[in-house]
Structures are given as structure tokens and as C-alpha cells.
Design a protein around this motif. Structure first.
Motif, short mmCIF file in Angstrom:
data_model
loop_
_atom_site.label_atom_id
_atom_site.label_comp_id
_atom_site.label_asym_id
_atom_site.label_seq_id
_atom_site.Cartn_x
_atom_site.Cartn_y
_atom_site.Cartn_z
N ALA A 157 16.21 -10.31 -6.41
CA ALA A 157 15.48 -9.15 -7.35
C ALA A 157 15.79 -10.54 -8.57
N GLY A 158 16.10 -11.27 -8.84
CA GLY A 158 16.24 -12.49 -9.45
C GLY A 158 17.56 -12.78 -10.54
N PHE A 159 18.63 -11.72 -9.74
CA PHE A 159 19.87 -11.96 -10.24
C PHE A 159 20.34 -13.73 -10.60
N ASP A 160 21.20 -13.89 -11.61
CA ASP A 160 21.86 -15.70 -11.82
C ASP A 160 23.07 -15.92 -10.84
N ALA A 161 24.07 -14.86 -10.21
CA ALA A 161 25.13 -14.69 -10.02
C ALA A 161 25.58 -13.19 -9.28
N VAL A 162 25.94 -12.94 -8.20
CA VAL A 162 27.42 -11.91 -7.56
C VAL A 162 28.41 -11.83 -7.65
N GLU A 163 28.53 -10.90 -7.98
CA GLU A 163 30.07 -10.62 -8.42
C GLU A 163 30.32 -9.95 -7.96
N VAL A 164 31.66 -10.43 -6.86
CA VAL A 164 31.73 -9.68 -5.62
C VAL A 164 33.21 -8.53 -5.51
N HIS A 165 33.51 -7.48 -5.32
CA HIS A 165 34.72 -6.43 -5.89
C HIS A 165 35.32 -6.77 -5.31
N LEU A 166 36.75 -7.53 -5.03
CA LEU A 166 37.63 -7.67 -4.53
C LEU A 166 39.00 -6.75 -5.47
N GLY A 167 38.65 -5.80 -6.20
CA GLY A 167 40.02 -5.57 -7.07
C GLY A 167 40.18 -3.75 -6.90
N HIS A 168 40.93 -3.72 -7.52
CA HIS A 168 41.10 -1.84 -7.58
C HIS A 168 41.59 -0.98 -6.72
N ASN A 169 41.13 -1.91 -5.46
CA ASN A 169 41.43 -1.06 -4.38
C ASN A 169 40.64 -0.53 -3.68
N TYR A 170 39.14 -1.34 -3.95
CA TYR A 170 38.08 -0.48 -3.27
C TYR A 170 38.21 -1.47 -2.24
N LEU A 171 37.85 -1.57 -0.81
CA LEU A 171 37.40 -1.26 0.09
C LEU A 171 38.12 -2.81 0.33
N ALA A 172 37.66 -3.83 0.19
CA ALA A 172 38.68 -5.27 0.67
C ALA A 172 40.16 -5.58 -0.20
N SER A 173 39.69 -5.24 -1.70
CA SER A 173 41.80 -5.29 -2.50
C SER A 173 42.61 -3.81 -1.36
N ALA A 174 41.64 -2.72 -1.01
CA ALA A 174 42.67 -2.21 0.01
C ALA A 174 43.70 -2.75 0.99
N PHE A 175 42.99 -3.21 1.73
CA PHE A 175 43.55 -4.30 2.70
C PHE A 175 44.63 -5.22 1.59
N LEU A 176 44.15 -5.74 1.37
CA LEU A 176 44.87 -6.60 0.77
C LEU A 176 46.51 -6.20 0.31
N SER A 177 46.67 -4.57 0.30
CA SER A 177 47.74 -3.99 -0.30
C SER A 177 48.52 -3.56 0.92
#
Length: 421
Positions: A157-177
Motif C-alpha cells: 500500500a506504500g507505507f514507509d513503516a509499520v508500528e506494531v502495537h505491543l502496548g495498552h494491554n492489547y493482545l501482545a501487551s496483555a500476554f506480557l502482564s
């Protein structure tokens, strides 16, 4: 070596930004039925035209059950022309553009998604008044693969970057907690197991895109909840991610959309405004016990700097400072402390051209008063209420050039739900 000028070009993985300022991910509330609208394009063009080095589109869920709002853009064939129109429009203004990707997990909106909210362990969400179910290993395998596919589509789609959400207790963040993750399999228990999902996600993203675009992770330092993930665990996780070679930069954040939503934002809590956009029975709940669930924290400029400096001292990765970046003084302090970039959200909502204003006048500071009344507006199109007093979505919403989908229509059909940021 002397600290770089924040308005000088900065290298982010394979991408060179025209300066070191980034419009932070703030859920816009401007997509419709999983597709881009002209208003969403205009939203990001304003920041590109206003001088930022890169703007971040939030939030693009990697799978349908990971959405925190049923209208969020999904990485489907139908969405791609609109996403390409968005990136082309931002590039035409000389800025780069990043896509924030992730899976909402327990923060996802099960009613709108017509699918259960997934979590490391089953739990009732008091704020959203719904229950999440424990994700199976098959669910996790699917979601990890979906991150890779989303990142590959971001390149297309032409994006220059991706920012992967590992915060705010979204799924990956919830696993960290440790407060939220009570599993007894290979994804629970000690920190290495709790960090496994985040590391697998980042590996999938790197394998999917190689070095074609930049990869940023937005990761919690502190959930803001007793017994949750905290800085002492964030430091080794950041070091593991660096050793894995899956990141080009790291942006540290804090707070939990599940347990303590206001911990990130600091400043006032606009309870009346939140209640005003909620459906029943959530509206009644906000009025009755909102003061207990949405706590107020004093605002100060650069409020995440001191904690983020501890991560900065532990890794060699380029880092992006988030939180209370409102003046040239904060920016210069960040550069002097070894941060490569700064990210702004509320300050730019107040003044989309703030970067240009600061370049012209080093003493210029943001006009944002940290009232946080912008937060409830992501139910009706994110904006600073001191500038734009619209109460409904723009009637100008339509399909961007090359977009083959159905034009968006302002209406009252939108579900109240948690929003990304």
C-alpha cells in the motif's frame, strides 16, 4: 557527539525522514466499514502539510476479531486502493507515513466484531462490560501470521513503516502482564514465556517485510495497575527484541485501555463528554462509577521521559520519545538524552501545523491545555474541541480517487467502543 537538531533529517531503518518529528498514532474514528474515507486522508495530509517527518495511521487491526471498533480499516483487497490513496497523498506533501498494526485482544469490541474478545486468560472487562475468552494456541498462531500478512500489505500500500502495537494491554501487551496472564502453557508464567507472543509477532513482521520498510514497536513500560507489567520487566523485553533483530526503533508508552485508560494521557478526565457519546448501559455506568475507573493524573511536559531513559540506557536501538512533547525545549532534551525522534498526538490535534510554527519560532509551544476532551471525539471523528466544534461526522466523507468501495455516510450507526492510541 552533539545531539542532532530535531528538525534535521533522521534515519529510521531503511527510511530517511525529513525531520525527527512524528505524528503519534491516535485512533481517528474516520474509517467506515473497514475502508478508508476522504476524511481519513485529509486528517493525515494536514499533519504532513504541517511539517511532521512522518504521520501514523491508527489503528489497522490485523484480523477482524482484533478490531476495537467495527469500522476500523482491515487489510482486505477492498481496502487497498484507499490505503494507497492515503499514502500517495501524504507523500505528495513530503512526509512519510506509518501504519499502526496489532490485535486488540481483550480490548477488542466483541459485539461489533461478532466474535469473542481474546485474552491470555478469560476475564470480565468492567469498562466495556463484556467478557473475553482465553486464546488458544491455534488462535495465537493465526494472529502471529496475520501480523506478517498485514505488514506485507503495508509495503504493497506504500507505507514507509509499520508500528506494531505491543502496548495498552492489547493482545501482545496483555500476554506480557502478570496481572492478566495466568496461563500455565508456554505463553504464561515467567517473563520469557509471557514475552513469547510479542517476539513471535515481531519475527513474523520482520520475515514478511525484510528491510523494505521500517519496523517500530510501541511497547508498555508500565500498565498503571498494581500487579501489572512494569519497567523492571520492560527493560529485558526491550533487550530481547533488540537481540532478535526484528526492530528498527522502539517507542515506549504506558497505561492500559483495559485497566487504567487515563494513565497514559495525564491531565483532566472529561467524564461528562465520555458519558455523552456512550450507549446505554455504558452511559449510566460512566456517570455512576466513571470517577473510579477513569483516574486523573497530573500533567507535566515530557512525562514519560524519566522512565523511557531507563530503556534508552539498556538498548542501542533508535528510540522515539512519546508523552508531553509540546515544546522545542522538550524536543531538545529528548535529543540530548539520546532519543532519535519525538512523537506528538494531542499537541498536533490542537495545531496540525505546530512543527512549522516551531521551526519558525524556537520559543513556540503547543496551545494544548490537556483537557483531554479530544478523547471522546474519536467516536465522531477525532479532533481538538477548541478548534473544531463539529458534533457529527463530516458530510464530505466519500471515496478517494481509485477507491472502489461504498462511500461512507455520516450516521448514528457507529458502535461505542474502545479506541486505539
Amino acid at each position: 557527539m552533539s545531539a542532532p537538531d530535531v528538525f534535521s533529517p533522521g534515519r529510521l531503518g531503511p527510511v530517511t525522514l525529513r525531520n525527527r518529528t512524528i505524528k503519534a498514532a491516535t485512533y481517528e474514528g474516520l474509517s467506515h466499514r473497514g475502508r478508508v474515507t476522504q476524511d481519513l486522508i485529509d486528517f493525515h495530509v494536514a499533519y504532513a502539510r504541517g511539517g511532521v517527518g512522518m504521520t501514523t495511521v491508527a489503528y489497522l487491526a490485523v484480523d477482524r476479531d482484533g478490531r476495537t471498533d467495527r469500522h476500523q480499516v482491515l487489510w482486505t483487497d477492498e481496502a487497498m486502493p484507499g490505503l494507497r490513496a492515503l499514502t500517495d497523498a501524504v507523500h505528495a506533501e513530503g512526509a512519510a507515513v506509518s501504519a499502526q498494526i496489532g490485535h486488540g485482544g481483550p480490548v477488542a469490541e466483541p459485539r461489533g466484531n461478532r466474535a469473542p474478545a481474546l485474552a491470555p486468560s478469560a476475564r470480565y472487562n468492567v469498562i466495556a462490560m463484556n467478557r473475553s475468552q482465553e486464546a488458544t494456541v491455534a488462535d495465537l498462531d493465526r494472529i502471529v501470521a496475520a501480523h506478517g500478512r498485514a505488514a506485507a500489505r503495508a509495503v504493497e500500500a506504500g507505507f514507509d513503516a509499520v508500528e506494531v502495537h505491543l502496548g495498552h494491554n492489547y493482545l501482545a501487551s496483555a500476554f506480557l502482564s502478570p496481572k492478566l496472564n495466568h496461563r500455565e502453557d508456554g505463553y504464561g508464567g515467567g517473563l520469557r514465556n509471557r514475552a513469547r507472543l510479542a517476539r513471535e509477532i515481531m519475527r513474523a513482521v520482520r520475515d514478511a517485510v525484510g528491510d523494505r520498510i521500517a519496523i517500530v514497536a510501541k511497547m508498555n513500560m508500565d500498565d498503571g495497575a498494581p500487579g501489572g507489567f512494569w519497567l523492571d520487566e520492560a527493560i529485558p523485553v526491550a533487550q530481547w527484541l533488540e537481540a532478535d533483530g526484528t526492530l528498527d526503533a522502539l517507542e515506549m508508552t504506558s497505561g492500559s485501555s483495559l485497566l487504567n485508560p487515563m494513565y497514559l494521557f495525564k491531565g483532566d478526565v472529561p467524564l461528562d463528554e465520555f458519558a455523552g457519546v456512550m450507549p446505554q448501559p455504558v452511559k449510566a455506568g460512566v456517570k455512576l462509577i466513571g470517577h473510579r475507573l477513569l483516574k486523573s493524573y497530573p500533567y507535566s511536559d515530557g512525562f514519560l521521559l524519566e522512565d523511557a531513559k531507563q530503556i534508552r540506557a539498556a538498548v542501542d536501538l533508535p528510540m522515539i520519545l512519546l508523552g508531553g512533547v509540546t515544546s522545542r525545549a522538550v524536543m531538545d532534551t529528548a535529543m540530548a538524552e539520546g532519543f532519535g525522534f519525538v512523537a506528538m498526538a494531542r499537541a498536533l490535534l490542537r495545531e496540525p501545523d505546530l512543527v512549522h510554527r516551531m521551526q519558525a519560532d524556537a520559543d513556540r509551544t503547543s496551545l494544548c491545555i490537556h483537557c483531554n476532551k479530544c478523547m471522546p471525539t474519536n467516536y465522531t471523528g477525532t479532533r481538538c474541541v477548541l478548534v473544531d466544534r463539529r458534533t457529527t461526522r463530516s458530510a464530505s466523507w466519500g471515496k478517494p480517487e481509485g477507491y472502489a468501495g461504498t462511500p461512507a455516510e455520516p450516521s448514528g450507526e457507529w458502535d461505542a467502543s474502545h479506541r486505539a492510541g
